[in-house]
Design an enzyme around this catalytic site. Structure first.
Site, PDB file in Angstrom:
ATOM      1  CG  HIS A  26     106.308  20.101  83.059  1.00 55.38           C
ATOM      2  ND1 HIS A  26     105.679  20.343  81.860  1.00 55.38           N
ATOM      3  CD2 HIS A  26     107.587  20.520  82.885  1.00 55.38           C
ATOM      4  CE1 HIS A  26     106.529  20.884  81.009  1.00 55.38           C
ATOM      5  NE2 HIS A  26     107.696  21.009  81.604  1.00 55.38           N
ATOM      6  CE1 TYR A  27      98.744  17.759  85.365  1.00 55.67           C
ATOM      7  CE2 TYR A  27      98.359  19.358  87.089  1.00 55.67           C
ATOM      8  CZ  TYR A  27      97.936  18.698  85.951  1.00 55.67           C
ATOM      9  OH  TYR A  27      96.709  18.976  85.428  1.00 55.67           O
ATOM     10  CB  THR A  28     103.547  12.973  85.786  1.00 54.33           C
ATOM     11  OG1 THR A  28     102.851  12.729  87.019  1.00 54.33           O
ATOM     12  CG2 THR A  28     105.040  13.062  86.042  1.00 54.33           C
ATOM     13  CD  GLU A  91     106.473  16.217  83.324  1.00 55.16           C
ATOM     14  OE1 GLU A  91     105.513  16.221  84.143  1.00 55.16           O
ATOM     15  OE2 GLU A  91     106.343  16.466  82.109  1.00 55.16           O
ATOM     16  CG  HIS A 133     103.760  22.710  80.490  1.00 57.57           C
ATOM     17  ND1 HIS A 133     103.417  21.413  80.200  1.00 57.57           N
ATOM     18  CD2 HIS A 133     104.101  23.287  79.302  1.00 57.57           C
ATOM     19  CE1 HIS A 133     103.548  21.218  78.892  1.00 57.57           C
ATOM     20  NE2 HIS A 133     103.952  22.337  78.321  1.00 57.57           N
ATOM     21  CG  ASP A 143     101.602  20.840  83.442  1.00 60.64           C
ATOM     22  OD1 ASP A 143     101.093  21.404  82.455  1.00 60.64           O
ATOM     23  OD2 ASP A 143     102.717  20.295  83.414  1.00 60.64           O
TER      24      ASP A 143
END
Ligand SMILES: [Zn+2]
Length: 240
Positions: A26-28, A91, A133, A143
């Site tokens: 993921h990215y945040t 993340e 994700h 993401d």
């Protein structure tokens, strides 16, 4: 590798204790790392991840690998409906498409490689079950996005980057069947409908990031066929 502990209460038991066979990246998608970590530890937010990796390479553990962290939400991959139940979620700190999407720095990628390799050694996670994700929730999520360097990870033995060509799909229905074969939830309509385009967007972010437009151009079709061939070989190997 030094892992800093920052326990989050947002987890519960996995339905099948001990089954871990997916890795979700993921990215945040928040302005700062602190803001993201606070949210991932806020009981009211009801979200978390097992690990967060900051842009300077710092690794935070929020949830131990054993319990289920709440990172993927409503999701699907290769017949699995609740991806959180069987996955580890990582993340990567990045403002994301909403707040200024940018490249993932070297220090962050180096930490991710080290962490992912240790997880792949510990658990039986095959290459086609290392996903973004957006792969498991293509109608909702973007993401880690098209700037994420999947080929780099694949060179380190993490995840899939197909290189062997295969005959491209003859029509939309065949392309949908290939997307489904890779693991995506996609309509079988035979039409390039809105949902199919969104799944193609997710596919392009993962496998053909130079143009992410949801179209089935010749290069996307070729990448699709190559990815499907690679995944079906892996899946056939697991069944036998
Ligand atoms: Zn995410």
């Amino acid at each position: 590798m030094i892992i800093r502990e920052r326990p989050s209460p947002n987890h519960d038991a996995r339905p099948e204790a001990g089954r871990i066979d997916m890795l979700v990246l993921h990215y945040t998608g928040m302005k700062t790392a602190a803001e993201a970590i606070d949210r991932l530890c806020d009981p009211a937010a009801k979200v978390s991840a097992h690990y967060v990796i900051d842009e300077d390479g710092t690794v935070w553990r929020l949830v131990a690998d054993g319990p289920r962290a709440w990172h993927a939400g409503v999701s699907f991959w290769q017949g699995t409906e609740n991806v959180n139940a069987v996955s580890i979620g990582i993340e990567l700190v990045n403002p994301g498409h909403e707040w200024g999407y940018r490249a993932f720095p070297e220090a962050q990628m180096a930490s991710l490689e080290t962490l992912a390799q240790s997880l792949l050694q510990r658990y039986a996670i095959p290459p086609d079950r290392v996903v973004g994700h957006s792969d498991v929730a293509p109608l909702r999520k973007q993401d880690p996005g098209e700037l994420f360097d999947w080929p780099r990870l694949a060179r380190m033995g993490i995840g899939l980057w197909p290189t062997e060509p295969a005959p491209p799909p003859a029509d939309i229905a065949a392309a949908q069947a290939m997307l489904a074969g890779i693991g995506y939830r996609v309509p079988g309509s035979g039409l390039l409908d809105g949902e199919t385009r969104q799944v193609l967007v997710a596919f392009q972010r993962r496998f053909r990031p130079s143009r992410v437009d949801g179209g089935l151009d010749a290069e996307t079709a070729a990448c699709l066929a190559a990815a499907e061939r690679a995944v079906s070989a892996l899946r056939a190997g697991r069944k036998s």
